[in-house]
Design a protein around this motif. Structure first.
Motif, PDB file in Angstrom:
ATOM      1  N   LEU A  71     -32.628 105.558 -11.465  1.00  0.00           N
ATOM      2  CA  LEU A  71     -32.769 106.980 -11.198  1.00  0.00           C
ATOM      3  C   LEU A  71     -33.710 107.621 -12.201  1.00  0.00           C
ATOM      4  N   GLY A  72     -34.444 108.641 -11.747  1.00  0.00           N
ATOM      5  CA  GLY A  72     -35.386 109.291 -12.628  1.00  0.00           C
ATOM      6  C   GLY A  72     -36.594 108.403 -12.839  1.00  0.00           C
ATOM      7  N   PRO A  73     -37.512 108.808 -13.694  1.00  0.00           N
ATOM      8  CA  PRO A  73     -38.664 107.969 -13.993  1.00  0.00           C
ATOM      9  C   PRO A  73     -38.205 106.672 -14.634  1.00  0.00           C
ATOM     10  N   SER A  74     -38.825 105.574 -14.235  1.00  0.00           N
ATOM     11  CA  SER A  74     -38.433 104.266 -14.749  1.00  0.00           C
ATOM     12  C   SER A  74     -39.374 103.846 -15.872  1.00  0.00           C
ATOM     13  N   PHE A  75     -38.813 103.619 -17.050  1.00  0.00           N
ATOM     14  CA  PHE A  75     -39.590 103.171 -18.209  1.00  0.00           C
ATOM     15  C   PHE A  75     -39.133 101.776 -18.604  1.00  0.00           C
ATOM     16  N   GLY A  76     -40.084 100.974 -18.987  1.00  0.00           N
ATOM     17  CA  GLY A  76     -39.735  99.695 -19.588  1.00  0.00           C
ATOM     18  C   GLY A  76     -39.908  99.773 -21.093  1.00  0.00           C
ATOM     19  N   ARG A  77     -40.042  98.632 -21.700  1.00  0.00           N
ATOM     20  CA  ARG A  77     -40.295  98.601 -23.141  1.00  0.00           C
ATOM     21  C   ARG A  77     -41.708  99.076 -23.412  1.00  0.00           C
ATOM     22  N   TRP A  78     -41.872  99.770 -24.548  1.00  0.00           N
ATOM     23  CA  TRP A  78     -43.231 100.150 -24.959  1.00  0.00           C
ATOM     24  C   TRP A  78     -43.880  98.925 -25.573  1.00  0.00           C
ATOM     25  N   LEU A  79     -45.008  98.506 -24.974  1.00  0.00           N
ATOM     26  CA  LEU A  79     -45.714  97.325 -25.463  1.00  0.00           C
ATOM     27  C   LEU A  79     -46.919  97.747 -26.289  1.00  0.00           C
ATOM     28  N   GLU A  80     -46.994  97.244 -27.505  1.00  0.00           N
ATOM     29  CA  GLU A  80     -48.174  97.506 -28.321  1.00  0.00           C
ATOM     30  C   GLU A  80     -49.365  96.731 -27.762  1.00  0.00           C
ATOM     31  N   TYR A  81     -50.548  97.135 -28.193  1.00  0.00           N
ATOM     32  CA  TYR A  81     -51.771  96.587 -27.614  1.00  0.00           C
ATOM     33  C   TYR A  81     -51.769  95.058 -27.630  1.00  0.00           C
ATOM     34  N   GLU A  82     -51.389  94.465 -28.745  1.00  0.00           N
ATOM     35  CA  GLU A  82     -51.423  93.014 -28.872  1.00  0.00           C
ATOM     36  C   GLU A  82     -50.396  92.330 -27.979  1.00  0.00           C
ATOM     37  N   GLN A  83     -49.350  93.045 -27.593  1.00  0.00           N
ATOM     38  CA  GLN A  83     -48.318  92.456 -26.736  1.00  0.00           C
ATOM     39  C   GLN A  83     -48.696  92.472 -25.265  1.00  0.00           C
ATOM     40  N   ILE A  84     -49.678  93.267 -24.912  1.00  0.00           N
ATOM     41  CA  ILE A  84     -50.105  93.364 -23.513  1.00  0.00           C
ATOM     42  C   ILE A  84     -51.001  92.179 -23.190  1.00  0.00           C
ATOM     43  N   PRO A  85     -50.693  91.420 -22.149  1.00  0.00           N
ATOM     44  CA  PRO A  85     -51.548  90.284 -21.798  1.00  0.00           C
ATOM     45  C   PRO A  85     -53.001  90.704 -21.600  1.00  0.00           C
ATOM     46  N   ALA A  86     -53.936  89.872 -22.086  1.00  0.00           N
ATOM     47  CA  ALA A  86     -55.363  90.195 -21.980  1.00  0.00           C
ATOM     48  C   ALA A  86     -55.783  90.359 -20.516  1.00  0.00           C
TER      49      ALA A  86
END
Length: 697
Positions: A71-86
């Protein structure tokens, strides 16, 4: 002689250039000032990572952790730049802003292309907004297509580029942009569509997510998986064309092999979540950070409950069901046949007459007053204050045991009990077991004329199953934030003893008889079941509430407009729905035999001196049940002398001896144990003797 015209043209041209330069300088100065002001007003980076401006995300999970509803806006974990797959980073740049690394926040080429399309087509078909502009719009502006908004967007984009690095801007964008399905940010999108975090995204999955930004509703994998896969192919081709991906890598992705997680079913389970979530207001104070709410709902039981209600509820009627575990955990809840058609929760909101299911409180009062299931009472015509109850059979059975009277749901016996004990006493018993609202104290109340809620009646039966100890229904086990911080953990509430264990045991005896040989035979499931039917006048309501193997389930059926439902009785459709559900719900639980007997309290095992004529101060000898000293031959003024039992010299005054003296059947009594709580106040002996419900000779 030279013509002066070129001189004037040159003068005018120079003037235009000068004014243009001046205006341009002023414009640049104004733009610089605007950008500087915008930079000063921008929040710091940490503030922008909180996402509280988007509202609170609430993920509701079942007892096994599976997602019930988001319910409401769905947020996941905040991923830092290095954690985001290239591959996720490059896919987004390729499809949304391929010159992201080189422009200053606004892409002149993109703007020029957008203007050309505008003149060619007559409408803004191509936005030309960079990733930075989109970020500015998502955080600070609206989506209105006006010239003023575009100017503000450009100024903010330039300010953002001056204040934050490219990596920070891309990190903000990928964690905040909307991807459809209520999901904000790539981690929420990954969990929504693929069931895992974004750090594990494959190339194909990253391409699907990157393709969603253009039109989330059109390309949502849960709405049109083929459209999402086709869009992913466009993203992969764009990655190849812009040098972000080798053609061989793109060719290795088979879009048809990308598995999409089906959307969580939100039909019958919404009755439960609608009831459970308002309880958060009293459990936690967090109102902005994303949370996961772990509930007590068992998905297997919920599915079985939904099938049982829809398969057995008569046409034109509604059905409701609630199942409560021995600790109060609500395992299943059905508030109606279809949540989409009606969100009204008949398990927790509707107040209806319970009919004979109310006799639970009538017989609890009788047992607590000292009556026994084996006691004999007479089914005969009775009139109380001008009210003459009738039995459903329109006949009278004469002398019957209390057990048989309950199993056959004989109305006249309930009326006699209410008249003897007082209708206020029965109302107090109902309140003791959690029945709220207005409870009638007119004589007809013994037949269930007071309106009650299904969840409250089910809770009352669960307390009987719990040996007379209160059961408080609850739905939320724990609440945690997205990063795992515990906000709430359910703690068992203080339990209250509602009736003595022996009263609950005898009540269970009666309830089991109602299923074995009485009106609730259709509720049998091949293992011990105790329960009670309920049917109101003109077949407006049908109830069955019972328990087995630690699970208590209540079923109600009827029409919302309280009109007659042909053939509806508690022992028909509701009992069958109970049986269908419970066969599945308790299938993996061990079979439990009921404790239909419990240790009697001290005041029954060893009657007090007033009742037995025993005076400690005078050290009188032991006396028998009539108050005569043992070892003598009392003279009965109404008859010949009768021999009295003599104690064996040296014998102890134990339970066996008491059984022999009082002519008790030891097979009907468990071994004596110390009483765990004080007995209820006893009536004076003279009042007990006058009780019209005492066993007749």
């Amino acid at each position: 002689m030279a013509s002066p015209a070129p001189s004037r043209f040159k003068t005018i041209s120079l003037s235009i250039i000068k004014w243009g330069l001046a205006l341009g300088a002023l414009g640049l100065l104004a733009l610089g000032i605007a950008v500087a002001v915008a930079m000063a007003s921008l929040p710091d980076y940490q503030q922008l990572t909180r996402r509280s401006d988007l509202g609170q995300m609430v993920r509701v999970r079942a007892a096994d952790g599976t997602l019930l509803v988001s319910l409401g806006p769905s947020f996941g974990r905040w991923l830092e730049y290095e954690q985001i797959p290239a591959t996720m980073r490059t896919a987004m740049i390729a499809v949304e802003d391929r010159r992201f690394r080189s422009h200053l926040g606004v892409d002149p080429i993109g703007v020029a292309r957008s203007i050309k399309v505008r003149f060619d087509t007559g409408s803004w078909r191509q936005g030309g907004s960079t990733i930075t502009q989109q970020l500015a719009r998502n955080i600070f502006l609206t989506n209105s297509r006006t010239f003023g908004r575009k100017i503000k967007e450009a100024v903010l984009a330039l300010a953002i580029e001056r204040k934050f690095s490219k990596d920070q801007i891309l990190e903000l964008y990928l964690n905040r942009v909307y991807f459809g399905g209520g999901a904000y940010g790539i981690d929420a999108a990954s969990r929504t569509f693929f069931g895992h975090g974004a750090e594990r995204l494959s190339l194909g999955e990253a391409a699907i997510i990157a393709g969603l930004v253009k039109a989330p509703s059109n390309y949502s994998p849960t709405a049109d998986v083929e459209a999402a896969r086709d869009r992913a192919s466009v993203v992969l081709n764009s990655m190849v064309q812009n040098g972000f991906l080798p053609a061989s890598a793109a060719a290795s992705v088979d879009a048809a092999e990308i598995k999409v997680q089906p959307a969580a079913k939100q039909n019958s389970v919404r009755y439960f979540t609608d009831w459970a979530l308002p309880q958060l207001d009293t459990l936690i104070d967090e109102t902005s950070e994303p949370i996961d709410v772990y509930t007590t709902l068992d998905p297997g039981m919920q599915s079985a409950a939904n099938r049982a209600i829809n398969a057995n509820t008569p046409g034109g009627a509604q059905g409701a069901l609630v199942a409560i575990d021995r600790d109060g955990a609500v395992r299943a809840m059905i508030g109606g046949r279809d949540y989409v058609d009606s969100i009204y929760n008949r398990a927790t909101q509707a107040e209806r007459q319970p009919g004979s299911a109310w006799k639970l409180f009538v017989y609890l009062s009788a047992l607590e007053s000292g009556m026994k299931p084996e006691d004999t009472v007479v089914d005969e015509p009775v009139t109380i204050g001008g009210w003459t109850p009738r039995n459903s059979t329109r006949t009278y059975a004469g002398p019957v045991t209390l057990r048989e009277a309950f199993a056959r749901s004989i109305n006249t016996i309930s009326a006699k009990i209410g008249d003897a004990l007082g209708f206020g006493t029965i109302a107090d018993m109902a309140r003791r077991f959690g029945i709220s609202g207005n409870i009638s104290t007119y004589p007809s109340m013994v037949l269930g004329t007071s309106e009650v809620r299904l969840i409250d009646m089910t809770r009352a039966f669960a307390s009987v199953q719990n040996r007379g100890v209160s059961v408080m229904p609850y739905a939320i086990r724990k609440v945690v934030t997205a990063d795992g911080r515990l906000l709430h953990q359910h703690q068992s509430t203080e339990q209250r003893v509602l009736v003595a264990p022996w009263v609950a045991a005898e009540m269970t005896d009666l309830l089991q008889s109602a299923v074995l040989s009485g009106t609730g035979r259709a509720a049998q499931i091949g293992r011990p079941v105790a329960g009670k039917t309920g049917t109101t006048s003109s077949n407006k309501d049908g109830w069955f509430i019972g328990f087995s193997s630690g699970l208590t389930t209540g079923v109600w059926m009827g029409r919302d407009d309280a009109r007659t439902v042909g053939g509806l009785q508690g022992g028909t459709a509701p009992a069958r729905a109970f049986s269908d559900f419970m066969k599945v719900a308790v299938a993996k639980r061990p079979v439990e035999q009921f404790e239909t007997q419990a240790p009697l309290p001290d005041w029954q095992l060893e009657p007090d001196e007033e009742a037995w004529g025993y005076n400690l101060e005078e050290s009188a000898p032991l006396v028998d049940a009539d108050g005569n000293p043992i070892g003598t031959q009392p003279i009965d003024p109404l008859g010949p002398e009768q021999p009295q039992p003599q104690p064996d010299p040296g014998a102890q005054v134990d339970q066996q001896w008491l059984d022999e003296v009082l002519n008790r059947n030891p097979q009907n009594r468990p071994p004596a144990q110390p009483a765990t709580r004080a007995p209820p106040p006893r009536q004076p002996q003279s009042e007990r003797a006058a009780d019209p419900l005492q066993p007749r000779p």
